[in-house]
Design a protein around this motif. Structure first.
Motif, PDB file in Angstrom:
ATOM      1  N   VAL A  55      25.046   8.126 -61.724  1.00  0.00           N
ATOM      2  CA  VAL A  55      25.345   7.160 -60.670  1.00  0.00           C
ATOM      3  C   VAL A  55      25.009   5.746 -61.126  1.00  0.00           C
ATOM      4  O   VAL A  55      25.704   4.776 -60.759  1.00  0.00           O
ATOM      5  N   LEU A 106      27.949   4.671 -63.721  1.00  0.00           N
ATOM      6  CA  LEU A 106      29.230   4.464 -63.045  1.00  0.00           C
ATOM      7  C   LEU A 106      29.188   3.245 -62.122  1.00  0.00           C
ATOM      8  O   LEU A 106      30.130   2.449 -62.083  1.00  0.00           O
ATOM      9  N   THR A 107      28.081   3.089 -61.394  1.00  0.00           N
ATOM     10  CA  THR A 107      27.965   1.940 -60.498  1.00  0.00           C
ATOM     11  C   THR A 107      27.937   0.637 -61.285  1.00  0.00           C
ATOM     12  O   THR A 107      28.571  -0.349 -60.893  1.00  0.00           O
ATOM     13  N   LEU A 147      30.183   0.802 -53.218  1.00  0.00           N
ATOM     14  CA  LEU A 147      30.480   1.524 -54.446  1.00  0.00           C
ATOM     15  C   LEU A 147      29.707   2.837 -54.501  1.00  0.00           C
ATOM     16  O   LEU A 147      30.240   3.870 -54.924  1.00  0.00           O
ATOM     17  N   ILE A 176      30.905   6.653 -55.342  1.00  0.00           N
ATOM     18  CA  ILE A 176      30.448   7.181 -56.634  1.00  0.00           C
ATOM     19  C   ILE A 176      29.459   8.326 -56.475  1.00  0.00           C
ATOM     20  O   ILE A 176      29.469   9.279 -57.263  1.00  0.00           O
ATOM     21  N   ALA A 232      29.131  11.513 -58.836  1.00  0.00           N
ATOM     22  CA  ALA A 232      27.988  11.607 -59.738  1.00  0.00           C
ATOM     23  C   ALA A 232      27.201  12.888 -59.496  1.00  0.00           C
ATOM     24  O   ALA A 232      26.709  13.514 -60.448  1.00  0.00           O
TER      25      ALA A 232
END
Length: 375
Positions: free
Chosen positions: A20, A23-24, A60, A64, A68
């Motif tokens: 996470v 990706l964030t 977000l 996500i 995740a």
């Protein structure tokens, strides 16, 4: 939790935090680049830039986090199986339910965090972002816009003032607003000053006229001694006008005023945003259970897990895409409300049935299932 359950929870939890976080950060950086002009052309500080772009993170996270979690559960189960740890724990008497416990703790924790973000943190962040953009527009008018020049604040909105007086007063203010192709507005004033009223930023015009002309109508002119314009209406349409549904608290969405013209015209968006806030945490539960159902059964290193991984990924993608489709249908009518909740619940139930199929088959055949701990 037992020692092995705590170990599994640490492995899966670390994988979730890493996934996470990465990706964030990647998606946030992409979004932040769009707002880089805050520093380059609007003269804002790095702190203001980070404040505005940082307010995207809760929204977000809502998208996500379930993804995740799915990746983290798949990764940890695949790692445990690759190291033969799942086979050893199963041989030592750990039942599928015992294996699920640490993962269920992580799944419920992530879903609870998603609920907190969705119902409270995310709408608050959008309100902060809106206020920050209003301050940016106020600063832009008082610090960046140069006297004697016609400055385009955005497409169709031109601002001009002759010179600046003491205390930041703007003299000889001219504003042309033709953002709406069906309406033209011209503001003329001898003086203007940026002021805060009830926590909002306004430009207060003094001694002037407003000339308006709608398409196909006769022009009209109004004179005034003092006229206050809300700066939130003069800037990006994304942050102008009344509060958008996403900028309102969950309580406000539960008790919206249907007599309000903006609410009445956008009732579908209010309905969609409200139900999405309650549905979003359910996708974290569904995604985590789907990943566990796919790889929760111990297998030897000679048995391929590619088909299970591919099948679970396909189901997860279809589930989330279906959720986005239902969200669009919510804005069009209330008939989609049951489907919004049924879709993630169906994923959860289906994953649970598949994960414990070995226990359900004997029961369906009239037999009696005995847990491994009781044997």
């Amino acid at each position: 939790m037992t020692l092995i359950e705590r170990y599994i929870f640490r492995v899966a939890g670390a994988a979730f935090l890493a996934t996470v976080g990465v990706l964030t950060a990647v998606i946030w950086l992409t979004q932040a680049l769009h707002d880089l002009d805050l520093i380059t052309s609007k003269g804002q500080s790095a702190l203001k830039f980070l404040t505005i772009t940082g307010m995207w993170i809760p929204s977000l996270f809502m998208v996500i986090a379930p993804i995740a979690l799915f990746i983290a559960v798949m990764f940890s189960l695949n790692k445990l199986n690759g190291d033969s740890e799942l086979v050893v724990t199963a041989a030592s008497g750990l039942s599928p339910l015992g294996l699920l416990r640490p993962y269920l703790a992580l799944i419920v924790a992530v879903a609870g965090l998603c609920a907190l973000v969705s119902l409270w943190i995310m709408p608050s962040s959008f309100q902060v972002m809106r206020d920050a953009w209003t301050e940016v527009k106020s600063d832009f008018l008082t610090r960046i816009v140069r006297p004697g020049q016609f400055n385009t604040l955005e497409s169709g909105l031109v601002f001009h003032y002759r010179d600046r007086g003491p205390g930041g007063e703007l003299r000889g203010v001219f504003m042309l607003d033709r953002r709406d192709s069906n309406e033209l507005s011209v503001y003329l004033a001898e003086n203007g000053i940026i002021a805060k009223i009830d926590g909002k930023s306004y430009i207060v015009l003094q001694t002037g006229t407003i000339q308006k002309q709608d398409k196909g109508a006769v022009p009209a002119m109004v004179t005034f001694d003092s006229y206050a314009l809300d700066l939130s209406n003069f800037g990006s349409k994304l942050y102008g006008g009344p509060l958008k549904p996403r900028e309102r608290s969950t309580w406000d969405l539960l008790n919206y005023d249907v007599s309000d013209p903006y609410t009445r015209d956008n009732i579908g968006r209010f309905r969609a945003d409200l139900h999405e806030r309650f549905v979003s945490p359910l996708y974290a539960l569904a995604m985590g259970l789907i990943a566990f159902a796919a790889l929760g059964t111990p297998r030897t290193t000679r048995q391929t897990r590619g088909l299970a991984i591919g099948g679970a990924t396909l189901i997860a993608v279809l589930l989330r895409v279906g959720g986005f489709g239902v969200a669009g249908a919510l804005a069009r009518g209330p008939d989609a409300v049951p489907f919004a909740y049924a879709l993630p619940l169906l994923g959860m139930v289906g994953a649970g049935l598949y994960a414990f199929r070995s226990a359900l088959v004997p029961l369906l055949r009239g037999g009696r299932f005995v847990p491994a701990e009781a044997r």
